[in-house]
Design an enzyme around this catalytic site. Structure first.
Site, short mmCIF file in Angstrom:
data_model
loop_
_atom_site.label_atom_id
_atom_site.label_comp_id
_atom_site.label_asym_id
_atom_site.label_seq_id
_atom_site.Cartn_x
_atom_site.Cartn_y
_atom_site.Cartn_z
N HIS A 51 -11.08 8.05 49.46
CA HIS A 51 -10.95 7.19 50.64
C HIS A 51 -12.37 6.86 51.05
O HIS A 51 -13.31 7.60 50.74
CB HIS A 51 -10.21 7.91 51.77
CG HIS A 51 -8.76 8.16 51.43
ND1 HIS A 51 -8.22 9.41 51.29
CD2 HIS A 51 -7.76 7.28 51.19
CE1 HIS A 51 -6.95 9.30 50.98
NE2 HIS A 51 -6.64 8.02 50.91
N ASP A 54 -14.02 9.70 52.54
CA ASP A 54 -14.32 10.83 51.65
C ASP A 54 -15.74 10.64 51.10
O ASP A 54 -16.43 11.60 50.79
CB ASP A 54 -13.36 10.89 50.45
CG ASP A 54 -11.93 11.21 50.86
OD1 ASP A 54 -11.74 12.08 51.73
OD2 ASP A 54 -11.00 10.58 50.30
C1 XLS Z 1 -0.62 8.59 50.24
C2 XLS Z 1 -1.36 7.92 49.22
C3 XLS Z 1 -2.84 8.15 49.23
C4 XLS Z 1 -3.42 7.06 48.37
C5 XLS Z 1 -4.74 6.57 48.72
O1 XLS Z 1 0.58 8.87 50.09
O2 XLS Z 1 -0.83 8.35 47.99
O3 XLS Z 1 -3.08 9.42 48.75
O4 XLS Z 1 -3.35 7.41 47.03
O5 XLS Z 1 -4.77 6.08 50.01
#
Ligand code: XLS
Ligand code: MG
Length: 346
Positions: A51, A54
């Site tokens: 993210h 992150d």
């Molecule tokens: C949430 C999503 C998240 C995405 C990225 O359920 O899977 O982890 O992969 O935002």
């Protein structure tokens, strides 16, 4: 044709967590975020799903030059560890300004925040030399259906996709559909609307899908069919393999742990389409059980990876000519027994 792919794997740092859930707090001590990256290679992973925050924690409170500096530090760290940033996703569900969603919020200033944050996310990704932006639409939906004008919401989503494509000519947008949670009903719940949005955009070659197994299951769909649909349009950019035990809260269980046969079918679809030959990752999005102790807890990641590889072996060892014969004869009773026996082993 059996694919000769040597798969490479990715996960996101949030997959090493402290075990909090909506009903209780953390049960494991925090493992420092920056130290997670050193675990990737030894665990058998080379891709990092990010993210935006992150990469740059607390980015809303930082100046542009602080964001650039932090991004370069992370880039150097990835290079040193031999890691590849698979994608960066804007986290548009945490801040107060996203309570009603980002791009589809009924508040104009919240929509502006979402767009600013998206541009920052793209800049961060480009600073890492990463081309992929994942859009998991989290709160782009409604808690009650009367809350939003759904047609307008879809138009707004398409508008943002086009603005992103225009903002940076090198990026790709990978939409990760999910039918619900945290909203009651999400816009873009499955791969169909995802691919429709791609074709409706100003450059469909740069808009693709990412299928998470559990998200498809939550929509009552077969993850392998969702993957196949994207593959048929040459638009399966990535996968988040995990599992889900029925229509419950989003569980992010280990890949294959609840539905082994479904996991095998996902691998069949990926292998037969040559997924991975263009460098696509096998992404995992799995959560450790709350009962696991220690820190960091990583067995859910290594176990999911092992289950994946064991099922790939199973797929490659399958007598595919025999499967074709059963299909030709439409003897699905025999085909089913053949597959189950193969999975059970001798
Ligand atoms: C949430 C999503 C998240 C995405 C990225 O359920 O899977 O982890 O992969 O935002
Ligand atoms: Mg995911």
């Amino acid at each position: 044709m059996i694919s000769p792919v040597n798969y490479r794997f990715s996960f996101g740092p949030w997959n090493i967590g402290e075990g909090a859930d909506p009903f209780g707090p953390e049960v494991r001590s925090a493992f420092p975020h920056e130290e997670k990256f050193a675990l990737y290679r030894p665990l058998g992973f080379e891709g990092v799903q990010f993210h935006d925050d992150d990469v740059v924690p607390g980015l809303d409170d930082l100046s542009p030059s602080e964001v650039t500096t932090k991004t370069s530090e992370v880039k150097a760290m990835l290079d040193n560890q031999g890691l590849v940033p698979e994608f960066v996703a804007p986290r548009l569900w945490f801040d107060k300004r996203t309570v009603d969603g980002g791009y589809t919020s009924n508040s104009a200033s919240d929509r502006e925040y979402a767009w600013d944050r998206t541009k920052q996310c793209i800049d961060i990704a480009r600073g890492l030399d990463c081309k992929a932006i994942v859009l998991w639409f989290a709160r782009e939906g409604s808690y009650i259906r009367e809350a939003k004008d759904a047609k307008l919401a879809y138009e707004r989503l398409l508008g943002v996709i086009n603005s992103m494509l225009e903002y940076n000519e090198d990026i790709e947008i990978w939409i990760e559909p999910k039918p619900n949670e945290p909203t009651d009903q999400a816009y873009v719940p499955t791969i169909g609307p995802t691919i429709a949005l791609a074709y409706a955009s100003d450059d469909h070659t740069r808009v693709k899908g990412l299928i998470e197994s559990a998200h498809a299951s939550l929509a009552g769909l077969d993850p392998s069919d969702e993957m196949a649909f994207a593959l048929a349009h040459d638009k399966l950019a990535s996968v988040h393999l995990n599992d889900q035990n029925g229509l419950k809260y989003d569980q992010d269980k280990n890949f294959g742990s609840s539905n082994l046969r479904s996991a095998f079918n996902q691998i069949s679809v990926l292998e037969s389409a040559g997924y991975g030959t263009q460098g696509e990752f096998i992404g995992l999005d799995v959560k450790a059980m709350r009962t696991q102790t220690g820190s960091p807890v990583t067995e859910h990641l290594t176990n999911s990876r092992k289950i994946f590889l064991r099922l790939v072996e199973k797929y490659r060892a399958l007598d595919h000519a025999k499967v074709e014969q059963f299909r030709e004869a439409r003897d699905y009773e025999a085909l089913e027994f053949f597959i189950i026996e193969h999975l059970l082993g001798s």
